[in-house]
Design a protein around this motif. Structure first.
Motif, PDB file in Angstrom:
ATOM      1  N   ALA A  82       0.840  -1.214   0.000  1.00 13.76           N
ATOM      2  CA  ALA A  82       0.000   0.000   0.000  1.00 13.76           C
ATOM      3  C   ALA A  82       0.864   1.250   0.000  1.00 13.76           C
ATOM      4  CB  ALA A  82      -0.933  -0.011   1.207  1.00 13.76           C
ATOM      5  N   GLY A  83       1.901   1.243   0.823  1.00 16.03           N
ATOM      6  CA  GLY A  83       2.801   2.400   0.880  1.00 16.03           C
ATOM      7  C   GLY A  83       3.524   2.622  -0.431  1.00 16.03           C
ATOM      8  N   GLY A  84       4.005   1.541  -1.034  1.00 21.56           N
ATOM      9  CA  GLY A  84       4.700   1.651  -2.317  1.00 21.56           C
ATOM     10  C   GLY A  84       3.799   2.163  -3.423  1.00 21.56           C
ATOM     11  N   ALA A  85       2.567   1.651  -3.468  1.00 22.67           N
ATOM     12  CA  ALA A  85       1.624   2.086  -4.504  1.00 22.67           C
ATOM     13  C   ALA A  85       1.281   3.563  -4.342  1.00 22.67           C
ATOM     14  CB  ALA A  85       0.353   1.235  -4.439  1.00 22.67           C
ATOM     15  N   TYR A  86       1.049   3.989  -3.110  1.00 23.60           N
ATOM     16  CA  TYR A  86       0.707   5.398  -2.885  1.00 23.60           C
ATOM     17  C   TYR A  86       1.904   6.300  -3.182  1.00 23.60           C
ATOM     18  CZ  TYR A  86      -1.411   9.538  -0.854  1.00 23.60           C
ATOM     19  OH  TYR A  86      -1.920  10.802  -0.664  1.00 23.60           O
ATOM     20  N   LEU A  87       3.096   5.843  -2.834  1.00 27.30           N
ATOM     21  CA  LEU A  87       4.295   6.616  -3.122  1.00 27.30           C
ATOM     22  C   LEU A  87       4.481   6.793  -4.624  1.00 27.30           C
ATOM     23  CD1 LEU A  87       6.496   7.805  -1.237  1.00 27.30           C
ATOM     24  CD2 LEU A  87       7.885   5.844  -1.841  1.00 27.30           C
ATOM     25  N   LEU A  88       4.233   5.742  -5.401  1.00 20.13           N
ATOM     26  CA  LEU A  88       4.331   5.855  -6.858  1.00 20.13           C
ATOM     27  C   LEU A  88       3.276   6.805  -7.413  1.00 20.13           C
ATOM     28  CD1 LEU A  88       5.118   2.167  -7.861  1.00 20.13           C
ATOM     29  CD2 LEU A  88       6.667   4.141  -7.922  1.00 20.13           C
ATOM     30  N   TYR A  89       2.079   6.779  -6.837  1.00 22.29           N
ATOM     31  CA  TYR A  89       1.030   7.716  -7.254  1.00 22.29           C
ATOM     32  C   TYR A  89       1.465   9.156  -6.989  1.00 22.29           C
ATOM     33  CZ  TYR A  89      -3.165  10.569  -6.695  1.00 22.29           C
ATOM     34  OH  TYR A  89      -4.074  11.591  -6.754  1.00 22.29           O
ATOM     35  N   LEU A  90       2.021   9.416  -5.806  1.00 20.91           N
ATOM     36  CA  LEU A  90       2.494  10.767  -5.490  1.00 20.91           C
ATOM     37  C   LEU A  90       3.644  11.173  -6.403  1.00 20.91           C
ATOM     38  CD1 LEU A  90       2.420  10.640  -1.585  1.00 20.91           C
ATOM     39  CD2 LEU A  90       0.849  11.887  -3.083  1.00 20.91           C
ATOM     40  N   ALA A  91       4.546  10.240  -6.694  1.00 19.00           N
ATOM     41  CA  ALA A  91       5.665  10.531  -7.600  1.00 19.00           C
ATOM     42  C   ALA A  91       5.141  10.910  -8.983  1.00 19.00           C
ATOM     43  CB  ALA A  91       6.597   9.323  -7.692  1.00 19.00           C
ATOM     44  N   TRP A  92       4.124  10.202  -9.465  1.00 20.33           N
ATOM     45  CA  TRP A  92       3.522  10.500 -10.764  1.00 20.33           C
ATOM     46  C   TRP A  92       2.894  11.894 -10.752  1.00 20.33           C
ATOM     47  CZ3 TRP A  92       3.651   9.017 -15.582  1.00 20.33           C
ATOM     48  CH2 TRP A  92       2.646   9.430 -16.450  1.00 20.33           C
ATOM     49  N   ARG A  93       2.158  12.212  -9.685  1.00 21.91           N
ATOM     50  CA  ARG A  93       1.524  13.544  -9.584  1.00 21.91           C
ATOM     51  C   ARG A  93       2.556  14.660  -9.621  1.00 21.91           C
ATOM     52  NH1 ARG A  93      -2.484  14.068  -4.655  1.00 21.91           N
ATOM     53  NH2 ARG A  93      -1.616  16.144  -4.772  1.00 21.91           N
ATOM     54  N   ILE A  94       3.643  14.485  -8.894  1.00 29.34           N
ATOM     55  CA  ILE A  94       4.699  15.510  -8.884  1.00 29.34           C
ATOM     56  C   ILE A  94       5.354  15.608 -10.259  1.00 29.34           C
ATOM     57  CG2 ILE A  94       7.002  16.053  -7.979  1.00 29.34           C
ATOM     58  CD1 ILE A  94       6.011  14.936  -5.273  1.00 29.34           C
ATOM     59  N   ALA A  95       5.687  14.485 -10.847  1.00 28.32           N
ATOM     60  CA  ALA A  95       6.360  14.484 -12.151  1.00 28.32           C
ATOM     61  C   ALA A  95       5.504  15.108 -13.239  1.00 28.32           C
ATOM     62  CB  ALA A  95       6.749  13.053 -12.542  1.00 28.32           C
ATOM     63  N   MET A  96       4.192  14.994 -13.155  1.00 27.85           N
ATOM     64  CA  MET A  96       3.306  15.525 -14.187  1.00 27.85           C
ATOM     65  C   MET A  96       2.898  16.977 -13.950  1.00 27.85           C
ATOM     66  SD  MET A  96       2.962  13.259 -16.515  1.00 27.85           S
ATOM     67  CE  MET A  96       4.688  12.945 -16.264  1.00 27.85           C
TER      68      MET A  96
END
Length: 198
Positions: A78-92
């Motif tokens: 769960a933590g990894g998936a949410y972290l990747l979601y946040l990384a995507w939001r920042i990158a975009m």
């Protein structure tokens, strides 16, 4: 707790709070994209969420995770998936709006608080702090001292990252620079998962 042990605890709290990790990369990006003042709820949420995590680990949650490895695995996923979601939001994130105001929204106090419970670095910090600095003679008091030490050190330390981001706003007002900065922050945030995947 002896003076030497308390001093070592403060150094540990400072070093782990100010070094790069998911929270600090997000605060750097938030400082750039939203400014320091709008990032304050995010900073305070980190402090409160990490304090609650420390208390939880200190008063027995760490033992529960050790006893039930499947629960630990669920938390990691769960933590990894949410972290990747946040990384995507920042990158975009691509542009600052008029008057330097970002078109997006900074992380809220509650979001930042809740994130600490699935943040891999926060868990490592909390479990290590409790393992190293809890006293068997006064376990309750030592958990409170450890949590208090982090509460005092954590928010000023993470605030430096938001302040640094704020200082970069002028340089990153150029859309091309901002685009590449946000992509780099997203990649770095995703890279913080690497120690968890080993």
């Amino acid at each position: 707790m002896s003076y030497d042990a308390f001093l070592a605890l403060l150094v540990y709290a400072f070093v782990t709070s100010i070094t790069p990790g998911p929270n600090n990369f997000m605060l750097l990006a938030s400082g750039v994209n939203f400014g320091f003042v709008k990032t304050i709820p995010h900073m305070l949420g980190i402090g409160f969420g990490f304090l609650s995590l420390l208390l939880g680990v200190g008063f027995g949650l760490g033992a529960v995770l050790t006893a039930f490895p499947a629960l630990h695995l669920v938390l990691k996923i769960a933590g990894g998936a949410y972290l990747l979601y946040l990384a995507w939001r920042i990158a975009m994130s691509r542009s600052l709006g008029k008057d330097g105001e970002s078109k997006g929204q900074p992380m809220t106090f509650l979001e930042a608080s809740a994130f600490q419970w699935i943040n891999p670095k926060a868990w490592v910090m909390a479990v290590t702090a409790m393992a190293l600095y809890t006293s068997t003679e006064a376990p309750f008091l030592s958990v409170l001292i450890i949590s208090g030490a982090f509460a005092v050190v954590n928010v000023p330390s993470v605030s430096c990252w938001a302040g640094f981001g704020m200082a970069l706003r002028g340089f990153l007002a150029d859309p091309v620079r901002l685009k590449w900065f946000n992509i780099a922050m997203g990649v770095l945030l995703a890279a913080t998962l690497w120690p968890m995947l080993k």
